[in-house]
Motif scaffolding. Structure first.
Motif, mmCIF file in Angstrom:
data_model
loop_
_atom_site.group_PDB
_atom_site.id
_atom_site.type_symbol
_atom_site.label_atom_id
_atom_site.label_comp_id
_atom_site.label_asym_id
_atom_site.label_seq_id
_atom_site.Cartn_x
_atom_site.Cartn_y
_atom_site.Cartn_z
ATOM 1 N N GLU A 150 56.420 20.129 57.753
ATOM 2 C CA GLU A 150 55.839 20.577 59.024
ATOM 3 C C GLU A 150 56.936 20.982 60.004
ATOM 4 O O GLU A 150 56.782 20.842 61.223
ATOM 5 C CB GLU A 150 54.979 19.461 59.636
ATOM 6 C CG GLU A 150 53.882 18.923 58.750
ATOM 7 C CD GLU A 150 52.709 19.873 58.597
ATOM 8 O OE1 GLU A 150 52.759 20.961 59.201
ATOM 9 O OE2 GLU A 150 51.755 19.528 57.880
ATOM 10 N N THR A 163 54.016 13.593 58.498
ATOM 11 C CA THR A 163 54.527 14.933 58.220
ATOM 12 C C THR A 163 54.949 15.082 56.772
ATOM 13 O O THR A 163 55.479 14.152 56.156
ATOM 14 C CB THR A 163 55.738 15.260 59.118
ATOM 15 O OG1 THR A 163 56.759 14.260 58.931
ATOM 16 C CG2 THR A 163 55.352 15.312 60.573
ATOM 17 N N ALA A 218 50.121 17.002 62.381
ATOM 18 C CA ALA A 218 51.340 17.661 62.863
ATOM 19 C C ALA A 218 51.212 19.171 62.932
ATOM 20 O O ALA A 218 52.143 19.851 63.373
ATOM 21 C CB ALA A 218 52.521 17.298 61.945
ATOM 22 N N ASP A 276 57.532 10.609 58.230
ATOM 23 C CA ASP A 276 57.892 11.702 57.330
ATOM 24 C C ASP A 276 58.069 11.222 55.891
ATOM 25 O O ASP A 276 58.820 10.292 55.620
ATOM 26 C CB ASP A 276 59.183 12.380 57.781
ATOM 27 C CG ASP A 276 59.472 13.626 56.949
ATOM 28 O OD1 ASP A 276 58.659 14.563 57.005
ATOM 29 O OD2 ASP A 276 60.484 13.628 56.227
ATOM 30 N N LEU A 319 56.052 20.997 64.067
ATOM 31 C CA LEU A 319 56.275 19.672 64.655
ATOM 32 C C LEU A 319 56.870 19.710 66.064
ATOM 33 O O LEU A 319 56.381 18.990 66.940
ATOM 34 C CB LEU A 319 57.145 18.823 63.727
ATOM 35 C CG LEU A 319 57.414 17.399 64.221
ATOM 36 C CD1 LEU A 319 56.121 16.600 64.305
ATOM 37 C CD2 LEU A 319 58.421 16.694 63.296
#
Length: 259
Positions: A21, A18, A101, A45, A25
């Motif tokens: 997002e 990600t 995502a 992330d 998500l």
């Protein structure tokens, strides 16, 4: 892997990189958990400035099957997946899934990919085989993707029709077999890189048809640098491959003349 027998896949980690997002998500995680309740979700992330990482932590706090890996900076898709692979292998997962995502990879199709792992080492969710399709893509984007995959297939001599596809499942033992040391590719090129390694390692690669849905939330992260990297690397790998074929042919001719 020379044996056709493959251990049953029971422990699966769904890796979701990600970067900004936050809006999409939660829905993707919810759909994954509903589609494959036994699988764990791992959010990778890259310090999203929009707070995606914090939101992922909140989701994980309420669901023990959701995990979050916080990375210090944005380093690209390839490095995120490599970190996720390492995380999963250290914890003895049987398989890992790559999934976007943004909702373009439909979680409801994940059981199809995992089922195909019964007879494969790598399963690719393919847009460009019979039954595969793309929704909401402009004509130019389709031409770019189809052209890139034909170029890759012909130049590298592979049977795979959608080597750039990002929705895929690997057995972790297959990742150990192909070796991840030295993988520096990013974006679509990362997917081609690992596909080439799997094919050349003699692993079984299977494609199953999926429907790819263009994101409705957020902005695509595919830029000119990603396209340039893919074109440059695939061309280089292709020339290497064809060069080896020529050398092998020359050696074969010489051996026949000597005999």
């Amino acid at each position: 892997m020379t044996s056709t027998y493959r251990e049953p896949v029971t422990r699966v980690a769904v890796l979701i990189p990600t970067y900004n997002e936050r809006e999409s998500l939660p829905g993707v995680i919810s759909r994954v958990r509903a589609s494959v309740p036994a699988a764990d979700v791992v959010v990778l992330d890259d310090s999203s400035p929009d707070g995606t990482g914090r939101l992922a932590d909140e989701i994980a706090a309420g669901d023990p099957q959701v995990h979050v890996m916080h990375r210090a900076e944005k380093q690209g898709l390839g490095r995120a997946y490599l970190a996720g692979f390492e995380w999963a292998m250290q914890r003895d997962y049987d398989a890992v899934v790559e999934m976007d995502a943004d909702g373009s990879h439909q979680p409801e199709q994940l059981p199809l990919l995992l089922a195909a792992l019964a007879d494969a080492d790598l399963v690719i969710g393919s847009r460009w085989i019979r039954g595969g399709r793309v929704r909401n893509w402009p004509f130019r984007r389709k031409v770019l993707s189809v052209g890139a995959n034909i170029y890759t297939k012909v130049l590298l001599g592979m049977h795979v029709n959608d080597a750039t596809a990002g929705y895929r499942a690997y057995r972790t033992i297959a990742l150990k077999t192909i070796g991840l040391d030295g993988v520096e590719s990013q974006g679509y090129c990362f997917q081609v890189d690992l596909t080439v390694r799997a094919v050349r390692a003699g692993l079984t690669v299977v494609e199953v048809p999926i429907t790819f849905v263009e994101r409705e939330i957020g902005v695509s992260k595919m830029g000119r640098d990603i396209i340039r990297e893919a074109l440059t690397n695939v061309t280089f790998w292709g020339l290497e491959h064809r060069g080896r074929q020529v050398r092998h042919l020359v050696h074969s001719i010489r051996d026949r003349k000597r005999n």
